[in-house]
Design an enzyme around this catalytic site. Sequence first.
Site, PDB file in Angstrom:
ATOM      1  N   LYS A  53       0.833  -1.223   0.000  1.00  0.00           N
ATOM      2  CA  LYS A  53       0.000   0.000   0.000  1.00  0.00           C
ATOM      3  C   LYS A  53       0.856   1.257   0.000  1.00  0.00           C
ATOM      4  O   LYS A  53       0.770   2.102   0.884  1.00  0.00           O
ATOM      5  CB  LYS A  53      -0.968   0.020   1.184  1.00  0.00           C
ATOM      6  CG  LYS A  53      -1.955  -1.130   1.170  1.00  0.00           C
ATOM      7  CD  LYS A  53      -3.082  -0.941   2.159  1.00  0.00           C
ATOM      8  CE  LYS A  53      -4.050  -2.091   2.161  1.00  0.00           C
ATOM      9  NZ  LYS A  53      -3.490  -3.368   2.687  1.00  0.00           N
TER      10      LYS A  53
HETATM   11  P1  5BU Z   1      -8.555 -11.193   6.667  1.00  0.00           P
HETATM   12  O1  5BU Z   1      -7.845 -12.000   7.693  1.00  0.00           O
HETATM   13  O2  5BU Z   1      -9.274 -12.067   5.617  1.00  0.00           O
HETATM   14  O3  5BU Z   1      -9.451 -10.137   7.264  1.00  0.00           O
HETATM   15  O4  5BU Z   1      -7.369 -10.447   5.887  1.00  0.00           O
HETATM   16  C1  5BU Z   1      -7.607  -9.507   4.872  1.00  0.00           C
HETATM   17  C2  5BU Z   1      -6.296  -9.017   4.287  1.00  0.00           C
HETATM   18  O5  5BU Z   1      -6.572  -8.108   3.219  1.00  0.00           O
HETATM   19  C3  5BU Z   1      -5.397  -8.272   5.254  1.00  0.00           C
HETATM   20  O6  5BU Z   1      -4.070  -8.595   4.930  1.00  0.00           O
HETATM   21  C4  5BU Z   1      -5.650  -6.813   4.971  1.00  0.00           C
HETATM   22  O7  5BU Z   1      -4.484  -6.047   5.164  1.00  0.00           O
HETATM   23  C5  5BU Z   1      -6.010  -6.823   3.514  1.00  0.00           C
HETATM   24  N1  5BU Z   1      -6.996  -5.786   3.138  1.00  0.00           N
HETATM   25  C6  5BU Z   1      -8.267  -5.745   3.631  1.00  0.00           C
HETATM   26  O8  5BU Z   1      -8.656  -6.539   4.464  1.00  0.00           O
HETATM   27  N2  5BU Z   1      -9.132  -4.776   3.211  1.00  0.00           N
HETATM   28  C7  5BU Z   1      -8.804  -3.850   2.298  1.00  0.00           C
HETATM   29  O9  5BU Z   1      -9.624  -3.005   1.903  1.00  0.00           O
HETATM   30  C8  5BU Z   1      -7.475  -3.910   1.779  1.00  0.00           C
HETATM   31  C9  5BU Z   1      -6.615  -4.892   2.187  1.00  0.00           C
HETATM   32 BR1  5BU Z   1      -7.005  -2.678   0.521  1.00  0.00          BR
END
Ligand code: 5BU
Length: 473
Positions: free
Chosen positions: A303
């Site tokens: 990012k």
């Molecule tokens: P989760 O464990 O499925 O909640 O992880 C989601 C990943 O996607 C996590 O690494 C976040 O940093 C990433 N992410 C997100 O959740 N939402 C967003 O809008 C963005 C990245 Br951009």
Amino acid sequence: MEYEIKLEELAIKLFTIDAVKFGDFMTKSGLKTPVYFDLRVIVSYPDVMELITFLLYNSVRDSKCNHLCGVPYTALPVATLLSVQAKRSMLMRRKEAKGYGTKKMIEGHYKAGESCLIIEDVVTSGSSVLETVKDLVKEGIKVDTAIIILDREQGGRQNLAANGVEMKSLFTMTNLIEILVKHNKITQEMANEVKEYLRTTKAPSSTEAVDRASISFEKRAELATNQVAKQLFEIIALKKTNLCISVDLTSTAKILDLLEKVGEHVCLVKTHVDIIEDFNSDFVIQIKQLSKRLNFLILEDRKYADIGNTVSLQYLNGLYKIGEWADCVTVHSLPGEGILKALNGSTNGVSRGVFLLAEMSSEGNLITPDYTKATVEMAAKYPDLITGFVCQNKDTFKDPGLIQLTPGVQLETSGDSLGQIYNTPEKVILDKGADIAVVGRGIVAAKSPETQAVVYKNALWKCYQKRISGKME
Ligand code: 5BU
């Protein structure tokens, strides 16, 4: 000069044969109009057909497109003449699919990945052109230009541009009218009436946009302009998985162990390299080996959000040297275009990929619809660099050569205590237009990540198949 003279000659002829009429008319949709076009009559006038072919010929000759396709029906004979004269292959779009055998909408010999120029007579809203574009794109054929005889200047140019199609016309309505006034075919008063009509009557914004969600990943690989996007589409189609695992773990051993188990079920592995406590060069070698052996790409979710100069240093230098091992990275559009200029290019001859953040999954994030729109517009200037968007909605962008990556996915919708919002695989693929779904804790925190990866993979793939089969309720 010869061109200008012939153009005026054509305008006068169109008037003489009643292909252009002035007075009080009603359009198909019931609107009053002081000018009416019916170019269907031109087939009865070989001299008019010859003039039109002469005037359009240069645009066809200069185009690099493999094929021409006329919008049915009026433009078909014009396209045929141009195809023969320019010795360029022609394709034909059916108005209705055949009732038997193949449901083919495009006739002719072509291959996915080839390009096609559109030929049309008159454009008002652009919706007829877009219907033809839609069927060609579904076959994996690229369309970026439409050549038109007359632009009614009522919004068609903008509607086509919004779908990535540039319109080139012989006449605009304004310039046709000027020619007719100059040659005393119509009065200045009539010209003013038409101009006033044009100023006040616009065609509605077209809804005929190409629906990228209905096109298969194989075909979309052919439409991608960024090499990473192309590769990713190909991996997805080959491994039959549009699952991205987010490996948010803090030790290299745990990450490698997890990837050994789930790597074969994913197309993309998303890392946050700055959360790893024992990052080292051996880890890079090992994850690259895994990516080759199990055929997935690596996305570093860095990012980036600084000025171009800083980002180019962050990308290639420091402890992580991300540009050397990540196939693609995530980037914020917030700092402006400089950030894309800084990343545009290749590393050691390998194309780079950027997923631009157009929307976020977290509650209360400050991204507005205008910000999202400006982000998509910014990306359009970097077709070689942009792999796709991290976003949450199908309408965010249209280009079928780009990938929608959607995080915030779990089997059960809920969230976490820090603002993350989850949607189910069904919801993100079928409603929200995601091409690749990002799953982190849904798999990583499961008792058996491997079993759970298969569950997600199958659920996501089933939804994708349903989506392209068009059998959505
Ligand atoms: P989760 O464990 O499925 O909640 O992880 C989601 C990943 O996607 C996590 O690494 C976040 O940093 C990433 N992410 C997100 O959740 N939402 C967003 O809008 C963005 C990245 Br951009």
